[in-house]
Design a protein around this motif. Structure first.
Motif, PDB file in Angstrom:
ATOM      1  N   UNK A  34       0.836  -1.198   0.000  1.00 35.70           N
ATOM      2  CA  UNK A  34       0.000   0.000   0.000  1.00 35.70           C
ATOM      3  C   UNK A  34       0.872   1.249   0.000  1.00 35.70           C
ATOM      4  N   UNK A  35       0.438   2.271  -0.713  1.00 37.75           N
ATOM      5  CA  UNK A  35       1.128   3.559  -0.725  1.00 37.75           C
ATOM      6  C   UNK A  35       0.754   4.360   0.512  1.00 37.75           C
ATOM      7  N   UNK A  36       1.604   5.328   0.858  1.00 34.17           N
ATOM      8  CA  UNK A  36       1.290   6.260   1.940  1.00 34.17           C
ATOM      9  C   UNK A  36       0.003   6.999   1.584  1.00 34.17           C
ATOM     10  N   UNK A  37      -0.874   7.170   2.574  1.00 36.85           N
ATOM     11  CA  UNK A  37      -2.153   7.850   2.316  1.00 36.85           C
ATOM     12  C   UNK A  37      -2.734   8.394   3.617  1.00 36.85           C
ATOM     13  N   UNK A  38      -3.571   9.407   3.457  1.00 39.15           N
ATOM     14  CA  UNK A  38      -4.275   9.987   4.605  1.00 39.15           C
ATOM     15  C   UNK A  38      -5.645   9.325   4.756  1.00 39.15           C
ATOM     16  N   UNK A  39      -6.021   9.139   6.015  1.00 38.14           N
ATOM     17  CA  UNK A  39      -7.295   8.550   6.388  1.00 38.14           C
ATOM     18  C   UNK A  39      -7.924   9.459   7.445  1.00 38.14           C
ATOM     19  N   UNK A  40      -9.236   9.518   7.486  1.00 39.90           N
ATOM     20  CA  UNK A  40      -9.928  10.221   8.561  1.00 39.90           C
ATOM     21  C   UNK A  40     -10.425   9.132   9.512  1.00 39.90           C
ATOM     22  N   UNK A  65     -19.981  14.441   5.147  1.00 37.15           N
ATOM     23  CA  UNK A  65     -21.193  15.171   4.754  1.00 37.15           C
ATOM     24  C   UNK A  65     -21.087  16.667   5.050  1.00 37.15           C
ATOM     25  N   UNK A  66     -19.916  17.122   5.518  1.00 34.10           N
ATOM     26  CA  UNK A  66     -19.697  18.554   5.690  1.00 34.10           C
ATOM     27  C   UNK A  66     -19.371  19.005   7.095  1.00 34.10           C
ATOM     28  N   UNK A  67     -19.290  18.077   8.047  1.00 34.93           N
ATOM     29  CA  UNK A  67     -18.925  18.464   9.408  1.00 34.93           C
ATOM     30  C   UNK A  67     -17.392  18.541   9.496  1.00 34.93           C
ATOM     31  N   UNK A  68     -16.874  19.539   8.745  1.00 32.27           N
ATOM     32  CA  UNK A  68     -15.436  19.782   8.696  1.00 32.27           C
ATOM     33  C   UNK A  68     -15.235  21.285   8.549  1.00 32.27           C
ATOM     34  N   UNK A 102      -6.102  14.453  -0.599  1.00 33.03           N
ATOM     35  CA  UNK A 102      -4.943  13.876   0.098  1.00 33.03           C
ATOM     36  C   UNK A 102      -3.937  14.937   0.533  1.00 33.03           C
ATOM     37  N   UNK A 103      -3.675  15.950  -0.301  1.00 30.26           N
ATOM     38  CA  UNK A 103      -2.671  16.961   0.045  1.00 30.26           C
ATOM     39  C   UNK A 103      -3.115  17.860   1.184  1.00 30.26           C
ATOM     40  N   UNK A 104      -4.426  18.140   1.236  1.00 30.30           N
ATOM     41  CA  UNK A 104      -4.926  19.067   2.245  1.00 30.30           C
ATOM     42  C   UNK A 104      -6.368  18.722   2.627  1.00 30.30           C
ATOM     43  N   UNK A 105      -6.554  17.639   3.395  1.00 29.53           N
ATOM     44  CA  UNK A 105      -7.918  17.275   3.777  1.00 29.53           C
ATOM     45  C   UNK A 105      -8.523  18.315   4.715  1.00 29.53           C
ATOM     46  N   UNK A 106      -9.818  18.602   4.561  1.00 29.51           N
ATOM     47  CA  UNK A 106     -10.445  19.530   5.506  1.00 29.51           C
ATOM     48  C   UNK A 106     -10.349  18.968   6.925  1.00 29.51           C
ATOM     49  N   UNK A 107     -10.044  19.829   7.865  1.00 29.98           N
ATOM     50  CA  UNK A 107      -9.920  19.371   9.247  1.00 29.98           C
ATOM     51  C   UNK A 107     -11.309  19.136   9.844  1.00 29.98           C
ATOM     52  N   UNK A 108     -11.450  18.080  10.624  1.00 25.14           N
ATOM     53  CA  UNK A 108     -12.744  17.800  11.262  1.00 25.14           C
ATOM     54  C   UNK A 108     -13.102  18.875  12.286  1.00 25.14           C
ATOM     55  N   UNK A 109     -14.385  19.087  12.470  1.00 26.72           N
ATOM     56  CA  UNK A 109     -14.838  20.000  13.522  1.00 26.72           C
ATOM     57  C   UNK A 109     -15.223  19.232  14.784  1.00 26.72           C
ATOM     58  N   UNK A 110     -15.419  17.934  14.683  1.00 30.37           N
ATOM     59  CA  UNK A 110     -15.676  17.077  15.837  1.00 30.37           C
ATOM     60  C   UNK A 110     -14.320  16.686  16.419  1.00 30.37           C
ATOM     61  N   UNK A 111     -14.098  16.971  17.692  1.00 29.88           N
ATOM     62  CA  UNK A 111     -12.793  16.697  18.309  1.00 29.88           C
ATOM     63  C   UNK A 111     -12.482  15.203  18.408  1.00 29.88           C
ATOM     64  N   UNK A 112     -13.480  14.351  18.228  1.00 28.08           N
ATOM     65  CA  UNK A 112     -13.258  12.900  18.253  1.00 28.08           C
ATOM     66  C   UNK A 112     -12.769  12.365  16.909  1.00 28.08           C
ATOM     67  N   UNK A 113     -12.776  13.207  15.881  1.00 35.91           N
ATOM     68  CA  UNK A 113     -12.406  12.784  14.535  1.00 35.91           C
ATOM     69  C   UNK A 113     -11.073  13.440  14.181  1.00 35.91           C
ATOM     70  N   UNK A 114     -10.175  12.702  13.545  1.00 36.70           N
ATOM     71  CA  UNK A 114      -8.862  13.243  13.205  1.00 36.70           C
ATOM     72  C   UNK A 114      -8.387  12.673  11.872  1.00 36.70           C
ATOM     73  N   UNK A 115      -7.499  13.415  11.234  1.00 38.26           N
ATOM     74  CA  UNK A 115      -6.874  12.974   9.989  1.00 38.26           C
ATOM     75  C   UNK A 115      -5.510  12.404  10.344  1.00 38.26           C
ATOM     76  N   UNK A 116      -5.191  11.243   9.799  1.00 37.28           N
ATOM     77  CA  UNK A 116      -3.891  10.615  10.057  1.00 37.28           C
ATOM     78  C   UNK A 116      -3.280  10.155   8.747  1.00 37.28           C
ATOM     79  N   UNK A 117      -1.961  10.087   8.749  1.00 37.12           N
ATOM     80  CA  UNK A 117      -1.262   9.570   7.578  1.00 37.12           C
ATOM     81  C   UNK A 117      -0.762   8.177   7.900  1.00 37.12           C
ATOM     82  N   UNK A 118      -1.171   7.208   7.091  1.00 39.18           N
ATOM     83  CA  UNK A 118      -0.654   5.853   7.213  1.00 39.18           C
ATOM     84  C   UNK A 118       0.495   5.726   6.231  1.00 39.18           C
TER      85      UNK A 118
END
Length: 183
Positions: A34-40, A65-68, A102-118
């Motif tokens: 698998x290639x490096x990629x961002x996941x929420x 759905x837009x909660x970012x 992938x280059x610039x994912x919108x940041x989540x507005x819910x503090x329980x949700x985060x963007x990570x790079x695998x």
């Protein structure tokens, strides 16, 4: 050509992380790079795996759905993964971030949700059909672990991922996977 057809067929034209098959052992398993990629992602604590998947899915669905921070709708992707750690009641549920974000994912507005790079990784994958329950995922993971041990393949045994590719409304030709990371 075969890889792209297989990926498209399995994911019903939804985007999925890029990978290449490096080894296929009949119906037992496949080794993918698998290639490096961002996941929420979100971590659900102290629930059953089934309930954690339900709660995690909806938190991530609200994100796409837009909660970012950009209030932007983002396309659904596959697979939906869940990190299962031995002896741990925390479950990390994740959606792959589409390529255009992938280059610039919108940041989540819910503090329980985060963007990570695998990071790029070699992953042993076992595929199976039907409706996947937590018990079925655990059974398939144990089968894969046993096969890998018997073949002397080094892998991280303390965790695995479940990967689901289908809507709950899809009744036939369902596709599920369990993943162990190669050492």
């Amino acid at each position: 050509m075969i890889k792209s057809f297989k990926q498209t067929f399995l994911s019903l034209d939804l985007q999925s992380p890029r990978w290449s098959s490096t080894e296929t052992m009949a119906k037992d398993y496949e080794l993918r790079q698998y290639e490096t990629a961002k996941w929420v992602s979100t971590v659900i604590r102290g629930e059953t795996q089934k309930e954690a998947m339900r709660q995690g899915f909806w938190k991530l669905f609200h994100y796409i759905q837009g909660k970012n921070e950009k209030e932007m709708k983002i396309d659904m992707t596959v697979p939906v993964t869940c990190l299962i750690k031995s002896g741990c009641a925390d479950f990390k549920v994740s959606f792959f971030v589409p390529f255009e974000h992938q280059d610039s994912p919108p940041q989540p507005t819910n503090s329980d949700v985060f963007v990570e790079e695998r990071k790029a990784a070699a992953i042993f994958v076992r595929s199976f059909g039907g409706f996947a329950s937590p018990e079925k995922y655990a059974e398939e993971a144990e089968v894969l672990a046993r096969i890998l041990r018997n073949r002397g393949q080094p892998f991280h045994e303390d965790f695995f991922y479940t990967a689901g590719y289908d809507s709950p409304f899809k009744l036939f030709n369902r596709h599920n996977e369990v993943w162990y990371f190669k050492k």
